[in-house]
Design a protein around this motif. Structure first.
Motif: not given
Ligand code: UDP
Ligand code: MG
Length: 313
Positions: A119-128
């Motif tokens: 579904e995705f080529d990448a899954v990243g993260t972010r600090r909320v």
């Protein structure tokens, strides 16, 4: 499922003086294994540590053949370490993680699932949030994201971490960017592909200390702007045009004043000094801005290697 059939997730971990954290990190990931549909392979990059980091890596490698490492001849910076990891790592999926457990390992299964499913080529993260960080640091970080998003062609996700899982295809694309002044946050978005971001609450380091000073972060921010925007150069030209326009107006005013009130033109030398100082200030700043870009081009044409390997296993 049989070991051999499983695909591999290569985890790239840059390290600078992290002897205290490597063991904790490794234990945290090993504990996750039952939840992961893949084999784990570790690609630690020792970025010129001066503590026992390399010895810890050598021990770990002796115990577990899934542990690989590259050790630099000196500190080349986290960007170089990431690049070395991406170059060396083998595996269908690639993850990038900090060793200090500020990147929550428990997110890995969900991230990996997003990429594995196609579904995705990448899954990243972010600090909320940035709880636990000095307020002034967060303030500058927010301003940085505002500024760079205004002037750069690629979007920068506020609070995005380098922590991400990517497909092999995307890693190949990232490696095809041969620039030596690497700003990964920008490169990750520049290459395109479909990326999802998962938010998480900021957390403190498990052990050890951050190796980034405020000054280093500032330099990093400027490098990012130079790398992904030429708007500052346009602003320099804009300044020039505005100053030129003003000087033409001024000249016209002086001629008119001379015609209407002859012999008053000698007044106003203090304003003249201010104008000269202002213009030379603008010129020097402009030269500085242009200089940054020339320096970037200069470093780029030298084509120096991004890092030098001293030890590897
Ligand atoms: N790091 C590195 N080279 C450097 C600085 C940091 O490889 O020159 C590594 C460090 O060991 C850690 C990661 O990059 O795994 C993030 O660094 P740190 O936790 O110090 O940064 P912060 O989380 O404070 O931004
Ligand atoms: Mg950290």
């Amino acid at each position: 499922m049989d070991m051999a059939e499983k695909e591999t997730l290569a985890v790239i971990v840059p390290l600078l003086n992290e002897e205290e954290t490597i063991g904790l990190f490794y234990a945290a990931l090993e504990a996750l294994k039952p939840e992961l549909p893949v084999n784990l392979a570790y690609w630690f990059v020792d970025d010129g540590s001066t503590d026992g980091t390399l010895a810890v890596l050598q021990d770990l490698h002796a115990q577990d053949e899934a542990v690989h490492f590259v050790s630099f001849s000196r500190n080349f910076g986290k960007e170089a370490a990431l690049y070395a990891g991406l170059t060396q790592a083998q595996g269908e999926y690639v993850a990038v993680m900090d060793v200090d457990l500020q990147d929550p390992p428990e997110l890995l299964p969900e991230m990996l699932a997003g990429v594995c499913s196609g579904e995705f080529d990448a899954v990243g993260t972010r600090r909320v949030n940035r709880q636990g960080e000095a307020a002034i640091r967060s303030w500058f970080a927010d301003r940085f994201y505002q500024l760079i998003n205004k002037i750069s062609d690629v979007p920068f996700v506020p609070g995005a971490r380098d922590f991400r899982v990517m497909s092999r295809q995307m890693v190949t694309a990232i490696l095809s960017l041969s620039e030596t002044q690497r700003f990964s946050k920008g490169i990750f978005t520049w290459v395109g592909f479909k990326t999802k971001y998962i938010g998480f609450e900021n957390r403190a380091r498990v052990a050890g200390q951050t190796s980034w000073s405020f000054w280093q972060l500032t330099k990093y921010a400027i490098a990012g702007i130079v790398s992904f925007s030429t708007v500052p150069l346009m602003l320099v030209s804009l300044f020039g045009f505005v100053a030129f326009g003003l000087s033409v107006l001024g000249a016209i005013l002086i001629v008119i004043r001379e015609l209407l009130y002859p012999a008053t033109s000698a007044f106003g030398w203090p304003s003249l000094v201010v104008i000269i100082l202002f213009m030379s200030g603008v010129q020097l700043v402009s030269l500085g801005v242009i200089g940054r870009y020339i320096a970037a081009a200069y470093l780029e044409v030298k084509k120096r290697p991004l890092y030098i390997v001293k030890d590897k296993a």
